[in-house]
Design a protein around this motif. Sequence first.
Motif, PDB file in Angstrom:
ATOM      1  N   GLU A 241     -56.129   0.204 -73.680  1.00  0.00           N
ATOM      2  CA  GLU A 241     -54.653  -0.432 -74.458  1.00  0.00           C
ATOM      3  C   GLU A 241     -53.975  -0.805 -73.959  1.00  0.00           C
ATOM      4  O   GLU A 241     -53.040  -1.450 -73.717  1.00  0.00           O
ATOM      5  CB  GLU A 241     -54.353   0.099 -75.490  1.00  0.00           C
ATOM      6  N   ARG A 242     -53.263   0.211 -72.421  1.00  0.00           N
ATOM      7  CA  ARG A 242     -52.476   0.078 -71.651  1.00  0.00           C
ATOM      8  C   ARG A 242     -52.676  -1.430 -70.492  1.00  0.00           C
ATOM      9  O   ARG A 242     -51.762  -1.930 -70.296  1.00  0.00           O
ATOM     10  CB  ARG A 242     -52.354   0.887 -70.676  1.00  0.00           C
ATOM     11  N   ALA A 243     -54.116  -1.319 -70.490  1.00  0.00           N
ATOM     12  CA  ALA A 243     -54.562  -2.113 -69.484  1.00  0.00           C
ATOM     13  C   ALA A 243     -54.298  -3.727 -70.410  1.00  0.00           C
ATOM     14  O   ALA A 243     -53.905  -4.434 -69.402  1.00  0.00           O
ATOM     15  CB  ALA A 243     -55.551  -2.042 -68.872  1.00  0.00           C
ATOM     16  N   LYS A 244     -54.452  -4.010 -71.615  1.00  0.00           N
ATOM     17  CA  LYS A 244     -54.652  -5.393 -72.179  1.00  0.00           C
ATOM     18  C   LYS A 244     -52.874  -5.409 -72.473  1.00  0.00           C
ATOM     19  O   LYS A 244     -52.267  -6.292 -71.744  1.00  0.00           O
ATOM     20  CB  LYS A 244     -54.935  -4.591 -73.518  1.00  0.00           C
ATOM     21  N   LEU A 245     -52.310  -4.553 -72.568  1.00  0.00           N
ATOM     22  CA  LEU A 245     -50.048  -5.009 -72.401  1.00  0.00           C
ATOM     23  C   LEU A 245     -50.256  -5.056 -71.107  1.00  0.00           C
ATOM     24  O   LEU A 245     -49.791  -6.595 -70.841  1.00  0.00           O
ATOM     25  CB  LEU A 245     -49.885  -3.391 -72.655  1.00  0.00           C
ATOM     26  N   VAL A 246     -51.060  -4.724 -70.052  1.00  0.00           N
ATOM     27  CA  VAL A 246     -49.388  -5.370 -68.644  1.00  0.00           C
ATOM     28  C   VAL A 246     -50.834  -6.573 -68.932  1.00  0.00           C
ATOM     29  O   VAL A 246     -49.480  -7.112 -68.081  1.00  0.00           O
ATOM     30  CB  VAL A 246     -50.389  -3.707 -67.790  1.00  0.00           C
ATOM     31  N   GLN A 247     -51.778  -6.866 -68.764  1.00  0.00           N
ATOM     32  CA  GLN A 247     -52.136  -7.949 -68.308  1.00  0.00           C
ATOM     33  C   GLN A 247     -51.469  -9.229 -69.775  1.00  0.00           C
ATOM     34  O   GLN A 247     -51.068 -10.310 -69.625  1.00  0.00           O
ATOM     35  CB  GLN A 247     -53.424  -8.247 -69.175  1.00  0.00           C
ATOM     36  N   ILE A 248     -51.115  -8.815 -70.667  1.00  0.00           N
ATOM     37  CA  ILE A 248     -50.721  -9.986 -71.641  1.00  0.00           C
ATOM     38  C   ILE A 248     -48.933  -9.878 -70.802  1.00  0.00           C
ATOM     39  O   ILE A 248     -48.687 -11.017 -71.106  1.00  0.00           O
ATOM     40  CB  ILE A 248     -50.150  -9.418 -72.807  1.00  0.00           C
ATOM     41  N   LEU A 249     -48.282  -8.826 -70.585  1.00  0.00           N
ATOM     42  CA  LEU A 249     -47.383  -9.298 -70.288  1.00  0.00           C
ATOM     43  C   LEU A 249     -47.036  -9.803 -68.627  1.00  0.00           C
ATOM     44  O   LEU A 249     -46.350 -10.365 -68.129  1.00  0.00           O
ATOM     45  CB  LEU A 249     -46.954  -7.379 -69.610  1.00  0.00           C
ATOM     46  N   GLN A 250     -48.222 -10.022 -68.149  1.00  0.00           N
ATOM     47  CA  GLN A 250     -48.379 -10.520 -66.926  1.00  0.00           C
ATOM     48  C   GLN A 250     -48.320 -11.862 -67.543  1.00  0.00           C
ATOM     49  O   GLN A 250     -47.652 -12.542 -66.668  1.00  0.00           O
ATOM     50  CB  GLN A 250     -48.963 -10.105 -65.893  1.00  0.00           C
ATOM     51  N   MET A 251     -49.365 -12.522 -68.425  1.00  0.00           N
ATOM     52  CA  MET A 251     -49.539 -13.925 -68.546  1.00  0.00           C
ATOM     53  C   MET A 251     -48.592 -14.508 -69.477  1.00  0.00           C
ATOM     54  O   MET A 251     -48.031 -15.729 -68.965  1.00  0.00           O
ATOM     55  CB  MET A 251     -50.775 -13.902 -69.552  1.00  0.00           C
ATOM     56  N   ALA A 252     -47.329 -13.555 -69.707  1.00  0.00           N
ATOM     57  CA  ALA A 252     -46.572 -13.986 -70.975  1.00  0.00           C
ATOM     58  C   ALA A 252     -45.177 -14.066 -69.985  1.00  0.00           C
ATOM     59  O   ALA A 252     -44.340 -15.561 -70.052  1.00  0.00           O
ATOM     60  CB  ALA A 252     -45.722 -13.088 -71.946  1.00  0.00           C
ATOM     61  N   LYS A 253     -44.685 -13.223 -68.865  1.00  0.00           N
ATOM     62  CA  LYS A 253     -44.423 -13.471 -67.618  1.00  0.00           C
ATOM     63  C   LYS A 253     -44.189 -14.735 -66.898  1.00  0.00           C
ATOM     64  O   LYS A 253     -42.911 -15.645 -66.266  1.00  0.00           O
ATOM     65  CB  LYS A 253     -43.779 -12.254 -66.852  1.00  0.00           C
ATOM     66  N   ALA A 254     -45.586 -15.146 -66.582  1.00  0.00           N
ATOM     67  CA  ALA A 254     -45.560 -16.406 -65.433  1.00  0.00           C
ATOM     68  C   ALA A 254     -45.587 -17.843 -66.916  1.00  0.00           C
ATOM     69  O   ALA A 254     -45.001 -18.746 -66.478  1.00  0.00           O
ATOM     70  CB  ALA A 254     -47.280 -16.443 -65.870  1.00  0.00           C
TER      71      ALA A 254
END
Length: 317
Positions: free
Chosen positions: A21-34
């Motif tokens: 769950e944490r790995a998914k959240l980090v990936q989503i936040l990185q994509m959102a930031k971009a």
Amino acid sequence: MKITLFGVRGSVPTPQSQKEERAKLVQILQMAKAEWKKNPDSFSEEAFLNSLPNPLDQHLGGNTTCVYVEGAKGERLIFDMGTGIRVLGNQLAPLAFGGNPLHLNILVSHTHWDHIQGWPFFKPAYSPTTHIDFYSCIPNLEERLVRQQHPENFPITLDQMMSKKAYHLWKEFESYPIGDLKVIPVHLRHPGSCVGYRVREGGKYFLFCTDVEYRDEDREALLELKPHIKGADILVIDAQYSTKEAEAKVGWGHTSVQKAIEFAELMEIKTVILTHHEPDHTDADVLKIIQEEGKPKNPAGINVILAKEGMTFTLED
């Protein structure tokens, strides 16, 4: 006919791990930031979330097998009683305890624990105004459910669940009516025996085939089944393993993604939904296997779908 998936995991319930769950959240936040950096003023959180790819867009789900079918005339069919039936029961509870009779039909493929363990947590089964018809090819189905709820295993026995229950023994290849739906049971290769079900409403056909192990040596025997299941509109089928895993687990009763699609193409199925996901696979693992091994020989001839909890499909003439 409306088909809803309430459980898509195999063998054992599989809550998402904190690490995944944490790995998914980090990936989503990185994509959102971009995405936000491209144009902060027009960034829409809702639009961004709707654009997420598999498997980031949602969890596959951790509940074991349960599929709910609603007929056009109000028929309610439940295929298997994995832990997904608890969620379905929560949705049906207002009807079950609303004072009016509720009629449900439960079709059991087999009684391995991941396919019946949700039953004691199915709230409508505790309502005296609920009538449940059980259908299977298992002569002692009631006895098996009683054993699951022996006081050593569960605090409430089967006969203490106040719903009215009836048990019906079916034969392979016989056609049985449930309202305007016509259902045919078909035996599948699985340890301890298992059946799949073909459901027809008008000119539309739905196939429920989990658990099953399809191997090359089964091809000729399966061709004998083809007249019964050829050209179905939707097939929900066991696709628990990668090819490598299936080769190492011959006799375990489950099918690889590649073989499940091969079977669907052999039977000229229009849409195949791959389910019964391996509990040791993360959502990303499941998606990776399907991306690598889930390519049909004729992509134009079949629609391949990764099963997720909550998915709904509608078949209409």
